[in-house]
Write a protein that holds these residues in place. Structure first.
Motif, mmCIF file in Angstrom:
data_model
loop_
_atom_site.group_PDB
_atom_site.id
_atom_site.type_symbol
_atom_site.label_atom_id
_atom_site.label_comp_id
_atom_site.label_asym_id
_atom_site.label_seq_id
_atom_site.Cartn_x
_atom_site.Cartn_y
_atom_site.Cartn_z
ATOM 1 N N ALA A 98 4.774 -19.996 -44.115
ATOM 2 C CA ALA A 98 3.588 -19.275 -43.467
ATOM 3 C C ALA A 98 3.439 -18.333 -44.386
ATOM 4 C CB ALA A 98 4.070 -18.969 -41.953
ATOM 5 N N GLY A 106 -8.473 -14.002 -51.610
ATOM 6 C CA GLY A 106 -7.779 -14.660 -50.539
ATOM 7 C C GLY A 106 -8.249 -14.342 -49.266
ATOM 8 N N THR A 107 -7.493 -14.675 -48.272
ATOM 9 C CA THR A 107 -8.026 -14.188 -46.691
ATOM 10 C C THR A 107 -8.465 -12.755 -46.537
ATOM 11 O OG1 THR A 107 -6.570 -16.142 -45.867
ATOM 12 C CG2 THR A 107 -7.412 -14.565 -44.406
ATOM 13 N N THR A 108 -7.534 -12.120 -47.181
ATOM 14 C CA THR A 108 -7.620 -10.565 -46.888
ATOM 15 C C THR A 108 -8.891 -9.919 -47.635
ATOM 16 O OG1 THR A 108 -5.335 -10.296 -47.038
ATOM 17 C CG2 THR A 108 -6.375 -8.384 -47.424
ATOM 18 N N HIS A 151 -3.090 -10.821 -37.511
ATOM 19 C CA HIS A 151 -2.498 -10.172 -38.854
ATOM 20 C C HIS A 151 -3.212 -8.794 -39.367
ATOM 21 C CE1 HIS A 151 -1.540 -10.130 -43.080
ATOM 22 N NE2 HIS A 151 -0.338 -11.023 -42.761
ATOM 23 N N SER A 162 -4.259 -8.169 -41.800
ATOM 24 C CA SER A 162 -5.582 -8.135 -42.499
ATOM 25 C C SER A 162 -6.950 -8.529 -41.916
ATOM 26 C CB SER A 162 -5.398 -9.241 -43.706
ATOM 27 O OG SER A 162 -4.850 -10.392 -43.305
ATOM 28 N N THR A 220 -7.926 -15.007 -35.259
ATOM 29 C CA THR A 220 -7.258 -15.952 -35.946
ATOM 30 C C THR A 220 -7.384 -17.399 -35.296
ATOM 31 O OG1 THR A 220 -5.050 -16.389 -37.061
ATOM 32 C CG2 THR A 220 -4.979 -15.602 -34.758
ATOM 33 N N VAL A 249 -5.002 -19.546 -35.828
ATOM 34 C CA VAL A 249 -3.662 -20.170 -35.699
ATOM 35 C C VAL A 249 -2.673 -18.824 -35.985
ATOM 36 C CG1 VAL A 249 -1.338 -21.368 -36.374
ATOM 37 C CG2 VAL A 249 -3.491 -22.545 -36.253
ATOM 38 N N ASN A 253 0.381 -16.364 -37.121
ATOM 39 C CA ASN A 253 1.255 -16.631 -38.135
ATOM 40 C C ASN A 253 2.696 -16.102 -37.624
ATOM 41 O OD1 ASN A 253 0.595 -13.768 -38.190
ATOM 42 N ND2 ASN A 253 1.611 -13.310 -39.580
ATOM 43 N N ASP A 301 -10.089 -16.149 -38.938
ATOM 44 C CA ASP A 301 -9.058 -16.124 -39.951
ATOM 45 C C ASP A 301 -8.058 -17.408 -39.817
ATOM 46 O OD1 ASP A 301 -6.804 -15.734 -41.188
ATOM 47 O OD2 ASP A 301 -6.049 -13.888 -40.423
ATOM 48 N N ALA A 341 -6.210 -18.529 -42.090
ATOM 49 C CA ALA A 341 -4.967 -18.669 -43.024
ATOM 50 C C ALA A 341 -3.823 -19.602 -42.751
ATOM 51 C CB ALA A 341 -4.515 -17.013 -43.305
ATOM 52 N N GLN A 342 -3.748 -19.512 -41.286
ATOM 53 C CA GLN A 342 -2.496 -20.517 -40.901
ATOM 54 C C GLN A 342 -2.914 -21.719 -40.359
ATOM 55 O OE1 GLN A 342 0.599 -19.795 -41.366
ATOM 56 N NE2 GLN A 342 0.341 -17.580 -42.336
ATOM 57 N N SER A 385 -6.592 -18.728 -47.646
ATOM 58 C CA SER A 385 -5.864 -18.404 -48.827
ATOM 59 C C SER A 385 -5.332 -19.629 -49.460
ATOM 60 C CB SER A 385 -4.972 -17.510 -48.906
ATOM 61 O OG SER A 385 -5.149 -16.321 -48.135
ATOM 62 N N HIS A 403 -3.023 -20.148 -51.455
ATOM 63 C CA HIS A 403 -1.473 -20.296 -51.823
ATOM 64 C C HIS A 403 -0.586 -20.724 -50.378
ATOM 65 C CE1 HIS A 403 -0.383 -16.421 -49.671
ATOM 66 N NE2 HIS A 403 -1.425 -16.244 -49.800
ATOM 67 N N LYS A 404 -1.660 -20.609 -49.344
ATOM 68 C CA LYS A 404 -0.843 -21.113 -48.078
ATOM 69 C C LYS A 404 -1.157 -22.654 -47.853
ATOM 70 C CE LYS A 404 -1.198 -16.835 -45.886
ATOM 71 N NZ LYS A 404 0.349 -16.299 -45.650
HETATM 72 N N1 PMP Z 1 -3.905 -13.922 -41.783
HETATM 73 C C1 PMP Z 1 -3.113 -14.526 -41.432
HETATM 74 C C2 PMP Z 1 -2.886 -15.080 -40.114
HETATM 75 C C3 PMP Z 1 -1.916 -14.504 -42.310
HETATM 76 O O1 PMP Z 1 -0.877 -15.404 -41.823
HETATM 77 C C4 PMP Z 1 -1.997 -14.012 -43.390
HETATM 78 C C5 PMP Z 1 -0.911 -14.293 -44.588
HETATM 79 N N2 PMP Z 1 0.339 -13.845 -44.103
HETATM 80 C C6 PMP Z 1 -3.367 -13.196 -43.847
HETATM 81 C C7 PMP Z 1 -4.239 -13.620 -42.938
HETATM 82 C C8 PMP Z 1 -3.526 -12.736 -45.309
HETATM 83 O O2 PMP Z 1 -3.529 -13.678 -46.265
HETATM 84 P P1 PMP Z 1 -3.564 -13.204 -47.711
HETATM 85 O O3 PMP Z 1 -2.244 -12.469 -48.016
HETATM 86 O O4 PMP Z 1 -3.079 -14.743 -48.605
HETATM 87 O O5 PMP Z 1 -4.775 -12.606 -48.018
#
Ligand code: PMP
Length: 405
Positions: A29, A92-94, A122, A124, A170, A172, A174, A199, A201-202, A222, A224-225
């Protein structure tokens, strides 16, 4: 059925050792490992097609531009967006969430306006909105989370008011793994003429996502996930909103013409992509999405659900264990606490067994406060994980208990 042993061969790092033990990587994750094809694509892009994109007339620049724009189309198809120009490359997501918070605020927020978030966000998807609290006097309404780790949809329902400007939730969690019912939440927000940012990301690494079926107005994730490179991700936005929003950053690429008196902005998506984009990363991102598509997200979800069930059953045998997040609709994340053992101590000892898990607040401190804990141990699975690894994990946890109790 996936042949996991064959797929694992695509990930050289999975056969390394850590502290003389076979690596068990359960920190997916946080970031996933990369298949050879993704790393190979980065090498190829640098060695064969490296030139700055968009402005060059020469062959290499055109080749790099074409690869970068093909990558945009690959993302578009992966999440079923209507147009490629609805895909904005970000870091990325952030950065994607910050883009929306900052640009949306400029056109939509005045003092007393409200944004609905949830207690399982999260950082972010919290802090960018808090910045707007400070700057524009908006208020945040926080959807509570029940004992199973699900959003309280009655509270969500009750939050809508004429001051609601946006929902940002979100897909899902994290920490809890909960797969939230974003489609119906979006429908409800739309009934109040309120747009929704998701969001993702997950979610994107674990389930098929169709932004049009969800009717999401904004969707962020993102690379990378999802087995892709670090430093790149996307914001999906419906054309009608992206057209309305002002640029997020200024610089090259995002302009049509500049004089000291006046600047006109470029068309979508470039209006939001100031500066040289990560045109190497974008092509490796596309390779990762292609890799995932070939395996198939349905097969991935099936295998991961099986792993989660197996891990949950295995760990439940540990006396006094507390598992956080028991939603029936859940993705492959297992957060827990062993009785009287600090998560950090458990994480350090597990590392000695070659097992990588994450410990702490998982960038979700408000959720930790809600749960009344400081942090958890989090094991998060990917399709390349196996039941044998979960068996090793369980044995290691039992030893951790013996050592620390
Ligand atoms: N939202 C969620 C639900 C996440 O799990 C994460 C990364 N842990 C992020 C946002 C942020 O992603 P990133 O650091 O790749 O921008």
């Amino acid at each position: 059925m996936l042949d996991i042993q064959i797929l694992r061969n695509d990930f050289p790092i999975l056969s390394r050792t850590v502290h003389d033990k076979s690596l068990v990587y359960f920190d997916n994750a946080a970031t996933t490992q990369k298949p050879q094809s993704v790393v190979e694509q980065i090498r190829k892009a640098y060695y064969d097609a490296n030139a700055n994109v968009h402005r060059g007339v020469h062959f290499l620049s055109q080749q790099a531009t074409e690869a970068h724009e093909n990558a945009r189309r690959a993302v578009q198809q992966f999440i079923h967006a209507e147009h490629p120009h609805e895909i904005i490359f970000t870091r990325g997501t952030t950065e994607a969430i910050n883009l929306v918070a900052s640009s949306f605020a400029e056109i939509a927020f005045t003092e007393g306006d409200e944004v609905i978030l949830s207690a399982m966000e999260h950082h972010s998807n919290i802090v960018p909105w808090q910045l707007q609290m400070a700057r524009r006097g908006i208020r945040l309404r926080i959807i509570p989370v029940n004992e199973l780790g699900e959003m309280d949809l009655d509270a969500y329902h009750a939050f809508f008011s004429p001051r609601t400007r946006l929902v940002a939730v979100t897909h899902v969690s994290n920490v809890l793994g909960t797969i939230n019912p974003v489609q119906s939440m979006i429908a409800e927000a739309h009934a109040h003429d309120v747009p929704v940012l998701v969001d993702g990301a997950q979610a994107v690494p674990h389930l098929p996502v169709d932004v049009q079926a969800l009717d999401a107005d904004f969707y962020a994730f993102s690379a990378h996930k999802v087995y892709g490179p670090t430093g790149i991700g996307i914001l999906y936005g419906k054309e009608k909103y992206l057209d309305l929003l002002p640029p997020y950053q200024g610089g090259g690429e995002m302009i049509a013409a500049v004089s000291f008196e006046h600047t006109t902005f470029n068309e979508l998506p470039y209006k939001f992509e100031a500066g040289t984009p990560d045109y190497i990363g974008s092509t490796a991102f596309a390779t990762a999405l292609d890799y995932v598509s070939r395996i198939g997200l349905d097969s991935i979800a099936e295998h991961e659900t099986d792993l989660l069930r197996y891990a949950t059953d295995s760990l439940s045998a540990i006396s006094g264990i507390r598992i956080f997040g028991q939603a029936p609709h859940k993705s492959a994340v297992l957060s827990f606490l062993l009785p009287n053992i600090h998560p950090y101590d458990a994480g350090l000892l597990l590392d000695r067994f070659g097992i990588a898990v994450r410990t702490g607040h998982h960038c979700a401190q408000p959720l930790m406060q809600h749960l009344g804990i400081e942090g958890t141990v989090r094991a998060s699975f990917a399709f390349y994980n196996t039941k044998t690894e979960i068996d090793i994990f369980l044995q290691a946890l039992l030893q951790v208990q013996t050592i620390l109790q």
